[in-house]
Enzyme design. Structure first.
Site, PDB file in Angstrom:
ATOM      1  N   TYR A  90       0.835  -1.202   0.000  1.00 10.96           N
ATOM      2  CA  TYR A  90       0.000   0.000   0.000  1.00 10.96           C
ATOM      3  C   TYR A  90       0.872   1.255   0.000  1.00 10.96           C
ATOM      4  O   TYR A  90       0.611   2.200  -0.756  1.00 10.96           O
ATOM      5  CB  TYR A  90      -0.925  -0.017   1.215  1.00 10.96           C
ATOM      6  CG  TYR A  90      -1.857   1.173   1.301  1.00 10.96           C
ATOM      7  CD1 TYR A  90      -2.991   1.242   0.496  1.00 10.96           C
ATOM      8  CD2 TYR A  90      -1.614   2.221   2.191  1.00 10.96           C
ATOM      9  CE1 TYR A  90      -3.858   2.324   0.580  1.00 10.96           C
ATOM     10  CE2 TYR A  90      -2.473   3.310   2.267  1.00 10.96           C
ATOM     11  CZ  TYR A  90      -3.591   3.356   1.463  1.00 10.96           C
ATOM     12  OH  TYR A  90      -4.448   4.438   1.536  1.00 10.96           O
ATOM     13  N   LYS A 143       1.078   4.390  -2.770  1.00  6.54           N
ATOM     14  CA  LYS A 143       0.860   5.793  -2.413  1.00  6.54           C
ATOM     15  C   LYS A 143       2.112   6.646  -2.656  1.00  6.54           C
ATOM     16  O   LYS A 143       2.006   7.833  -2.969  1.00  6.54           O
ATOM     17  CB  LYS A 143       0.386   5.895  -0.967  1.00  6.54           C
ATOM     18  CG  LYS A 143      -0.990   5.268  -0.749  1.00  6.54           C
ATOM     19  CD  LYS A 143      -2.028   5.821  -1.731  1.00  6.54           C
ATOM     20  CE  LYS A 143      -3.403   5.235  -1.546  1.00  6.54           C
ATOM     21  NZ  LYS A 143      -4.398   5.822  -2.483  1.00  6.54           N
TER      22      LYS A 143
END
Length: 326
Positions: A213, A217
């Site tokens: 994740y 990002k």
């Protein structure tokens, strides 16, 4: 006969040397002027940015303009859709879940706003491009595009399977590229519009249980910064605004097991507060904005400190996300 030839050669050589010296002097003077201008512009920019920190930036009016939000069926996408509609925007809601997306549209209309719902799986580039064409035909120019859709599995890297990891990159990163390719050309042609990308504080700091994740990002942060430079160099007068958002943990259910040593200091952010902050950043044309705002400054200061020193602070604060599998 040889002497005159030598004389002419000497004169010619002296002329070339003189011309070369003149060019050298000219280049040095030009360099000095450029350096002086750089120093002046540099400090004027610093002063300008400091002044902006203590003044309220003007916000563009979104009333009557089309705002497209991906992942509008729930969470932050839904909250932003509701708030944009309350400002008078005509909100276009995209989501893979038709039922929840229709509910968002219904709530906006019940409140007197304007909204349109479309089912779209942003993983599929062809679907995005086809639906974007329909948007132009049905609604005309889309003024604001918010790349919001995302997923957030929370567990150690070695517990992520291939399908989950690929899907995370498809939704959190690659879908952004397809959206930009679909909507940016018309923005550039008209020299107006705004692209908003939802990164995360996980795009500022590396966090355990969020390795893939965080990768997605950080990727959002990187491509938006690179795109901004690409557009600036292509057209210094480009008025298309790019805004990257770095939200802290928001109380939408996406972050299932947050962990806090100091809950009052690092508590979850209310979705309404976060959405208002994001919309404000877009309307002000900010290039980067964290929610809360000071997190970007914290990240910049943290990068000046030795890694071990920052890790001591991180361990003391003991704030993060626990695995959703345990």
């Amino acid at each position: 006969m040889s002497k005159p030839n030598q004389s002419r050669g000497g004169v010619g050589g002296g002329g070339a040397s003189g011309s070369g010296n003149n060019n050298d002097v000219y280049n040095i003077v030009l360099l000095i002027v450029d350096l002086v201008m750089l120093v002046i512009k540099f400090w004027l920019t610093i002063v300008e940015e400091i002044i902006k920190m203590f003044t309220t930036r003007p916000e563009t009016n979104v009333a009557g303009k089309f705002v497209l939000i991906t992942g509008a069926g729930h969470g932050m996408g839904k909250e932003m859709a509701l708030q944009y509609a309350s400002l008078g925007a005509k909100v276009i809601c995209w989501d893979v879940n038709e039922q929840t997306n229709s509910q968002t549209v219904k709530e906006i209309k019940q409140a007197g706003g304007s909204a349109f719902g479309y089912v779209c799986n942003v993983v599929k580039r062809e679907d995005i491009l086809e639906l974007a064409g329909k948007m132009r035909k049905d609604h005309g120019f889309i003024e604001v595009v918010v790349n919001n859709a995302g997923i957030m599995p929370c567990h150690p890297l070695l517990e992520h399977n291939e399908q989950e990891t690929r899907l995370m990159y498809d939704i959190n990163v690659l879908a952004h590229y397809w959206m930009i390719q679909a909507f940016l050309p018309e923005m550039l042609e008209r020299n107006e519009g705004s692209l908003v990308a939802l990164s995360s504080c996980a795009g500022l700091f590396g966090l355990p249980n969020l390795v893939p994740y965080c990768g997605t990002k950080f990727a959002v942060r990187g491509y938006m910064a690179a795109l901004a430079e690409e557009l600036r160099l292509k057209n210094p007068q480009c008025n298309v605004k790019l805004t990257t958002i770095f939200p802290y943990m928001i109380d939408t259910g996406l972050c299932k097991n947050p962990r806090f040593r100091f809950p009052n200091l690092f508590k979850l952010i209310c979705p309404k507060v976060a959405a208002a902050s994001i919309i404000e950043a877009q309307r002000q044309g900010l290039e980067e904005a964290a929610v809360p705002r000071h997190f970007i400054a914290v990240e910049k200061v943290g990068r000046l400190l030795p890694k071990k020193a920052m890790r001591l602070i991180n361990d003391f604060l003991d704030t993060g996300v626990d695995s959703d599998k345990h």
